[in-house]
Design a protein around this motif. Structure first.
Motif, PDB file in Angstrom:
ATOM      1  N   THR A  38      36.827  46.187  51.617  1.00 30.41           N
ATOM      2  CA  THR A  38      36.529  44.921  50.977  1.00 30.41           C
ATOM      3  C   THR A  38      36.201  45.185  49.515  1.00 30.41           C
ATOM      4  O   THR A  38      35.481  46.117  49.185  1.00 30.41           O
ATOM      5  N   GLY A  39      36.714  44.355  48.652  1.00 34.83           N
ATOM      6  CA  GLY A  39      36.524  44.560  47.227  1.00 34.83           C
ATOM      7  C   GLY A  39      37.839  44.374  46.500  1.00 34.83           C
ATOM      8  O   GLY A  39      38.847  43.947  47.069  1.00 34.83           O
ATOM      9  N   HIS A  40      37.843  44.700  45.247  1.00 29.29           N
ATOM     10  CA  HIS A  40      39.020  44.539  44.391  1.00 29.29           C
ATOM     11  C   HIS A  40      39.526  45.930  44.015  1.00 29.29           C
ATOM     12  O   HIS A  40      39.083  46.509  43.025  1.00 29.29           O
ATOM     13  N   LEU A 154      40.243  38.536  36.619  1.00 31.53           N
ATOM     14  CA  LEU A 154      40.073  38.684  38.065  1.00 31.53           C
ATOM     15  C   LEU A 154      39.359  39.982  38.384  1.00 31.53           C
ATOM     16  O   LEU A 154      39.323  40.909  37.586  1.00 31.53           O
ATOM     17  N   GLY A 155      38.824  40.057  39.594  1.00 28.05           N
ATOM     18  CA  GLY A 155      38.199  41.295  40.050  1.00 28.05           C
ATOM     19  C   GLY A 155      36.701  41.293  39.833  1.00 28.05           C
ATOM     20  O   GLY A 155      36.019  40.274  39.978  1.00 28.05           O
ATOM     21  N   GLU A 156      36.183  42.452  39.459  1.00 31.46           N
ATOM     22  CA  GLU A 156      34.741  42.664  39.348  1.00 31.46           C
ATOM     23  C   GLU A 156      34.198  42.151  38.009  1.00 31.46           C
ATOM     24  O   GLU A 156      33.757  42.913  37.155  1.00 31.46           O
ATOM     25  N   PRO A 160      34.998  35.141  37.651  1.00 31.28           N
ATOM     26  CA  PRO A 160      36.465  35.214  37.642  1.00 31.28           C
ATOM     27  C   PRO A 160      37.079  33.818  37.627  1.00 31.28           C
ATOM     28  O   PRO A 160      36.505  32.862  38.148  1.00 31.28           O
ATOM     29  N   PHE A 231      42.576  42.520  35.139  1.00 28.50           N
ATOM     30  CA  PHE A 231      42.090  42.882  36.472  1.00 28.50           C
ATOM     31  C   PHE A 231      41.097  44.026  36.350  1.00 28.50           C
ATOM     32  O   PHE A 231      41.401  45.065  35.746  1.00 28.50           O
ATOM     33  N   ALA A 233      38.963  46.553  38.666  1.00 29.91           N
ATOM     34  CA  ALA A 233      38.893  47.057  40.042  1.00 29.91           C
ATOM     35  C   ALA A 233      37.455  47.398  40.427  1.00 29.91           C
ATOM     36  O   ALA A 233      36.587  47.629  39.576  1.00 29.91           O
ATOM     37  N   THR A 234      37.223  47.446  41.744  1.00 26.91           N
ATOM     38  CA  THR A 234      35.927  47.838  42.285  1.00 26.91           C
ATOM     39  C   THR A 234      35.786  49.355  42.258  1.00 26.91           C
ATOM     40  O   THR A 234      36.741  50.079  42.533  1.00 26.91           O
TER      41      THR A 234
END
Length: 364
Positions: A38-40, A154-156, A160, A231, A233-234
């Motif tokens: 779970t996450g980006h 988007l993302g973390e 967003p 974007f 990411a996590t």
């Protein structure tokens, strides 16, 4: 035979190893028992394309921005439509959006489809529509109040979503508009994805966030274009375990950075330092969306003007400058823009009404 205690230790070791592998592969944000992370996270395809992308693409960025090609109206654009002459009898609904079918409402003159036209093309269409309805020729001004252009973060990030694009935003502006990075963000896995056709190559550009914010490096602080995706990411559990690298630069951003001994030696640059787009002809239905973009203007490509005399057109817009005001120098109480570009009307004196002055160019 192994004792019960040995068996239990072996089972717990195997379980711990499996959980550790799951944490490393899925990330510390997915400490639940789910096998799906779970996450980006970057997909394998995105990571491979990003690894092949240039790290210093020669496109518009901070300190070297450019302007967008000519804008063609589309549904969602907010326009202001009004006659140029304030005492005109033509009445048109002023603020309105271009509807989903591409039309705008002209009140008693009906609706016209302006989607796919430039601002000048929309003005000509509205003026001809007014004339065909039986009114006298009236010059109309169409202004863009709010274009539909958007970019996405988007993302973390803390907020967003999609944000309106005014034309001067960079990647840093987009991240800050979205509330900045979250505590789970990976500074080494931030990219800018630019929309392309389905059967074309992919434009993914790595973003060196730490270099942008801490060193003022503009190499990857790209200027945002309509439809761009930022974007973030996590951060994976593997990155968390490598805690000693938290204050190190990313591998793709590693390069020599040196301090200027005398910052005053840095020259002032024009942020709009790139070429402007050439003027494009009015598109027809077959050429909509085919504009190519930014190309430098070549002197040999400019068509000279026709030197023949121009006849005055009664329907043309008059030059609204009285001869006395044009000939005399500016008065002491003239309206002068302030440092912020605003006009101060407090000390200005009203001028009387004047008749329009028609100008007929003479032969050169």
């Amino acid at each position: 035979m192994p004792t019960a205690l040995t068996t239990a230790l072996r089972c717990s070791t195997s379980t711990g190893l499996a959980i550790g592998l799951m944490m490393i592969s899925c990330g510390c944000s997915s400490l639940g028992l789910s096998l799906f992370p779970t996450g980006h996270f970057l997909t394998k395809q995105a990571d491979e394309v990003l690894a092949q992308s240039p790290r210093g693409a020669d496109i518009a960025r901070e300190l070297s921005m450019d302007v967008e090609p000519v804008h063609y109206l589309q549904p969602g654009d907010t326009l202001l439509i009004e006659p140029i002459e304030l005492d005109s009898e033509v009445r048109i609904p002023a603020d309105q959006k271009v509807l989903a079918d591409g039309s705008v409402d002209l009140g008693k003159y009906g609706r016209v489809v302006v989607a796919g036209l430039t601002i000048e093309g929309a003005e000509s269409l509205i003026e001809s529509t007014i004339v065909h309805s039986g009114e006298k020729a009236t010059a109309v001004n169409v202004r863009m109040l709010d274009p539909i252009h958007r970019y996405y973060v988007l993302g973390e990030v803390n907020s967003p979503g999609s944000y309106p694009l005014e034309g001067h935003e960079s990647v840093l502006d987009g991240i800050l508009a979205a509330g900045g990075l979250t505590s789970a963000a990976s500074p080494c896995k931030i990219l800018l994805a630019r929309p392309t056709d389905p059967d074309s190559c992919r434009v993914t550009l790595p973003v060196c966030y730490r270099e942008i914010t801490q060193l003022g490096d503009t190499s990857t602080n790209y200027q945002l274009k309509p439809g761009d995706r930022i974007f973030v990411a996590t951060r994976s559990c593997y990155e968390d375990m490598m805690f000693w690298r938290a204050n190190e630069t990313c591998d793709r951003c590693c390069k020599c950075q040196s301090a200027c001994m005398d910052p005053r030696m840095i020259p002032d640059v024009n942020p709009m330092g790139r070429v402007i787009p050439t003027a494009s002809p009015q598109p027809g239905p077959a050429s909509l969306g085919a504009e190519s973009g930014m190309t430098p203007i070549k002197p040999e490509s400019i068509t000279p003007m026709d030197p023949s005399p121009i006849k005055a057109d009664p329907a043309a817009v008059p030059l609204r400058l009285p001869a006395a005001e044009a000939a005399e120098p500016a008065a002491a109480d003239a309206i002068v823009p302030s440092a912020d570009g605003e006009l101060d009307f407090d000390n200005s004196q009203p001028i009387g009404r004047f008749a329009p002055m028609w100008v007929t160019p003479s032969n050169p």
